[in-house]
Motif scaffolding. Structure first.
Motif, PDB file in Angstrom:
ATOM      1  N   PHE A 192      36.283  34.668  53.584  1.00  0.00           N
ATOM      2  CA  PHE A 192      35.093  35.342  53.066  1.00  0.00           C
ATOM      3  C   PHE A 192      34.687  34.687  51.757  1.00  0.00           C
ATOM      4  O   PHE A 192      35.453  34.663  50.798  1.00  0.00           O
ATOM      5  N   LYS A 193      33.492  34.126  51.751  1.00  0.00           N
ATOM      6  CA  LYS A 193      33.011  33.470  50.547  1.00  0.00           C
ATOM      7  C   LYS A 193      32.145  34.442  49.762  1.00  0.00           C
ATOM      8  O   LYS A 193      31.610  35.384  50.308  1.00  0.00           O
ATOM      9  N   GLY A 194      32.038  34.182  48.471  1.00  0.00           N
ATOM     10  CA  GLY A 194      31.099  34.968  47.688  1.00  0.00           C
ATOM     11  C   GLY A 194      31.647  36.289  47.181  1.00  0.00           C
ATOM     12  O   GLY A 194      30.888  37.109  46.682  1.00  0.00           O
ATOM     13  N   VAL A 195      32.961  36.509  47.313  1.00  0.00           N
ATOM     14  CA  VAL A 195      33.538  37.715  46.718  1.00  0.00           C
ATOM     15  C   VAL A 195      33.915  37.391  45.275  1.00  0.00           C
ATOM     16  O   VAL A 195      34.763  36.542  45.033  1.00  0.00           O
ATOM     17  N   LYS A 196      33.258  38.042  44.330  1.00  0.00           N
ATOM     18  CA  LYS A 196      33.510  37.719  42.924  1.00  0.00           C
ATOM     19  C   LYS A 196      34.606  38.586  42.331  1.00  0.00           C
ATOM     20  O   LYS A 196      35.389  38.158  41.499  1.00  0.00           O
ATOM     21  N   ASP A 197      34.639  39.844  42.749  1.00  0.00           N
ATOM     22  CA  ASP A 197      35.631  40.740  42.166  1.00  0.00           C
ATOM     23  C   ASP A 197      35.860  41.917  43.101  1.00  0.00           C
ATOM     24  O   ASP A 197      34.941  42.362  43.793  1.00  0.00           O
ATOM     25  N   VAL A 198      37.097  42.402  43.126  1.00  0.00           N
ATOM     26  CA  VAL A 198      37.422  43.584  43.920  1.00  0.00           C
ATOM     27  C   VAL A 198      38.180  44.547  43.023  1.00  0.00           C
ATOM     28  O   VAL A 198      39.098  44.137  42.312  1.00  0.00           O
ATOM     29  N   ARG A 199      37.773  45.792  43.037  1.00  0.00           N
ATOM     30  CA  ARG A 199      38.549  46.805  42.318  1.00  0.00           C
ATOM     31  C   ARG A 199      38.855  47.951  43.271  1.00  0.00           C
ATOM     32  O   ARG A 199      37.979  48.434  43.980  1.00  0.00           O
ATOM     33  N   LYS A 251      38.591  43.593  59.279  1.00  0.00           N
ATOM     34  CA  LYS A 251      39.677  42.607  59.260  1.00  0.00           C
ATOM     35  C   LYS A 251      40.772  42.951  58.263  1.00  0.00           C
ATOM     36  O   LYS A 251      41.920  42.572  58.454  1.00  0.00           O
ATOM     37  N   LEU A 252      40.422  43.603  57.144  1.00  0.00           N
ATOM     38  CA  LEU A 252      41.429  43.761  56.092  1.00  0.00           C
ATOM     39  C   LEU A 252      41.431  45.136  55.428  1.00  0.00           C
ATOM     40  O   LEU A 252      42.487  45.744  55.269  1.00  0.00           O
ATOM     41  N   LEU A 253      40.249  45.608  55.027  1.00  0.00           N
ATOM     42  CA  LEU A 253      40.246  46.768  54.128  1.00  0.00           C
ATOM     43  C   LEU A 253      40.669  48.061  54.819  1.00  0.00           C
ATOM     44  O   LEU A 253      41.407  48.865  54.250  1.00  0.00           O
ATOM     45  N   LYS A 280      40.214  52.151  34.458  1.00  0.00           N
ATOM     46  CA  LYS A 280      39.214  51.889  33.429  1.00  0.00           C
ATOM     47  C   LYS A 280      38.868  50.402  33.414  1.00  0.00           C
ATOM     48  O   LYS A 280      39.723  49.558  33.691  1.00  0.00           O
ATOM     49  N   PRO A 281      37.607  50.082  33.098  1.00  0.00           N
ATOM     50  CA  PRO A 281      37.240  48.664  33.061  1.00  0.00           C
ATOM     51  C   PRO A 281      38.083  47.927  32.026  1.00  0.00           C
ATOM     52  O   PRO A 281      38.417  48.482  30.989  1.00  0.00           O
ATOM     53  N   GLY A 282      38.443  46.704  32.324  1.00  0.00           N
ATOM     54  CA  GLY A 282      39.235  45.939  31.381  1.00  0.00           C
ATOM     55  C   GLY A 282      40.709  45.950  31.720  1.00  0.00           C
ATOM     56  O   GLY A 282      41.426  45.015  31.382  1.00  0.00           O
ATOM     57  N   LEU A 283      41.168  46.991  32.397  1.00  0.00           N
ATOM     58  CA  LEU A 283      42.572  47.024  32.799  1.00  0.00           C
ATOM     59  C   LEU A 283      42.780  46.140  34.019  1.00  0.00           C
ATOM     60  O   LEU A 283      41.935  46.095  34.909  1.00  0.00           O
ATOM     61  N   LEU A 284      43.901  45.463  34.059  1.00  0.00           N
ATOM     62  CA  LEU A 284      44.197  44.581  35.192  1.00  0.00           C
ATOM     63  C   LEU A 284      44.433  45.408  36.453  1.00  0.00           C
ATOM     64  O   LEU A 284      45.274  46.305  36.468  1.00  0.00           O
ATOM     65  N   ASP A 285      43.683  45.096  37.502  1.00  0.00           N
ATOM     66  CA  ASP A 285      43.842  45.796  38.779  1.00  0.00           C
ATOM     67  C   ASP A 285      44.561  44.853  39.739  1.00  0.00           C
ATOM     68  O   ASP A 285      43.943  44.059  40.445  1.00  0.00           O
ATOM     69  N   ALA A 286      45.894  44.959  39.765  1.00  0.00           N
ATOM     70  CA  ALA A 286      46.701  44.014  40.541  1.00  0.00           C
ATOM     71  C   ALA A 286      46.387  44.127  42.041  1.00  0.00           C
ATOM     72  O   ALA A 286      46.272  43.118  42.744  1.00  0.00           O
ATOM     73  N   GLN A 287      46.216  45.370  42.511  1.00  0.00           N
ATOM     74  CA  GLN A 287      45.917  45.575  43.939  1.00  0.00           C
ATOM     75  C   GLN A 287      44.583  44.920  44.301  1.00  0.00           C
ATOM     76  O   GLN A 287      44.465  44.246  45.325  1.00  0.00           O
ATOM     77  N   GLY A 288      43.591  45.101  43.421  1.00  0.00           N
ATOM     78  CA  GLY A 288      42.287  44.492  43.652  1.00  0.00           C
ATOM     79  C   GLY A 288      42.363  42.971  43.692  1.00  0.00           C
ATOM     80  O   GLY A 288      41.746  42.331  44.543  1.00  0.00           O
ATOM     81  N   LYS A 289      43.135  42.401  42.779  1.00  0.00           N
ATOM     82  CA  LYS A 289      43.295  40.938  42.753  1.00  0.00           C
ATOM     83  C   LYS A 289      43.913  40.446  44.056  1.00  0.00           C
ATOM     84  O   LYS A 289      43.506  39.423  44.608  1.00  0.00           O
ATOM     85  N   THR A 290      44.918  41.193  44.533  1.00  0.00           N
ATOM     86  CA  THR A 290      45.581  40.808  45.784  1.00  0.00           C
ATOM     87  C   THR A 290      44.610  40.866  46.955  1.00  0.00           C
ATOM     88  O   THR A 290      44.573  39.961  47.797  1.00  0.00           O
ATOM     89  N   VAL A 291      43.806  41.930  47.008  1.00  0.00           N
ATOM     90  CA  VAL A 291      42.836  42.058  48.094  1.00  0.00           C
ATOM     91  C   VAL A 291      41.822  40.922  48.008  1.00  0.00           C
ATOM     92  O   VAL A 291      41.443  40.332  49.025  1.00  0.00           O
ATOM     93  N   LYS A 292      41.408  40.577  46.786  1.00  0.00           N
ATOM     94  CA  LYS A 292      40.456  39.470  46.637  1.00  0.00           C
ATOM     95  C   LYS A 292      41.048  38.166  47.183  1.00  0.00           C
ATOM     96  O   LYS A 292      40.392  37.438  47.926  1.00  0.00           O
TER      97      LYS A 292
END
Lengths: 81, 81
Positions: A30-37, B64-66, A10-22
């Protein structure tokens, strides 16, 4: 009929895996990645041709097994075969 | 721009997780499930407005990663925001 189910936190919940991938994407340059979920993707092959019945079945599968309705949302897409 | 990436095992490869989910659905009494395949779903928020550039970037991220291009295939969908 085939069904595709997309399950995300759900939006708002911390997505630890997404943060790690980011962070990993940033580290790879890779520039310009704002968020990964991250989420899950389930492809189901089902008997039955009535879209309404199949969709109701898949809804129940999501609630009972595929997703955790407390923290996850899901989206169902039916594909006629 | 947002990108959605769907990653699945290549067809023909044994999907142990999918098989397990199928057995669980059978055990829960869901009839008519012929096959289940599990995959990953990634939502990316990206800077940049040129669809071609963004798509090329996301392709490179997948390689490369995903995804693991040896055993997995991926599908990229761009969503204008």
């Amino acid at each position: 009929m085939n069904a595709r189910v997309y399950i995300t936190l759900k939006p708002g919940l911390l997505d630890a895996q997404g943060k790690t991938v980011k962070s990993a994407l940033d580290a790879l340059g890779f520039k310009g990645v704002k968020d990964v979920r991250m989420g899950k993707y389930v492809e189901l092959k089902l008997n039955g041709a009535k879209a309404a019945t199949v969709k109701a079945d898949v809804e129940r599968m999501c609630k009972k097994l595929l997703a955790n309705p407390i923290i996850e949302t899901y989206r169902i897409e039916l594909v006629q075969t």
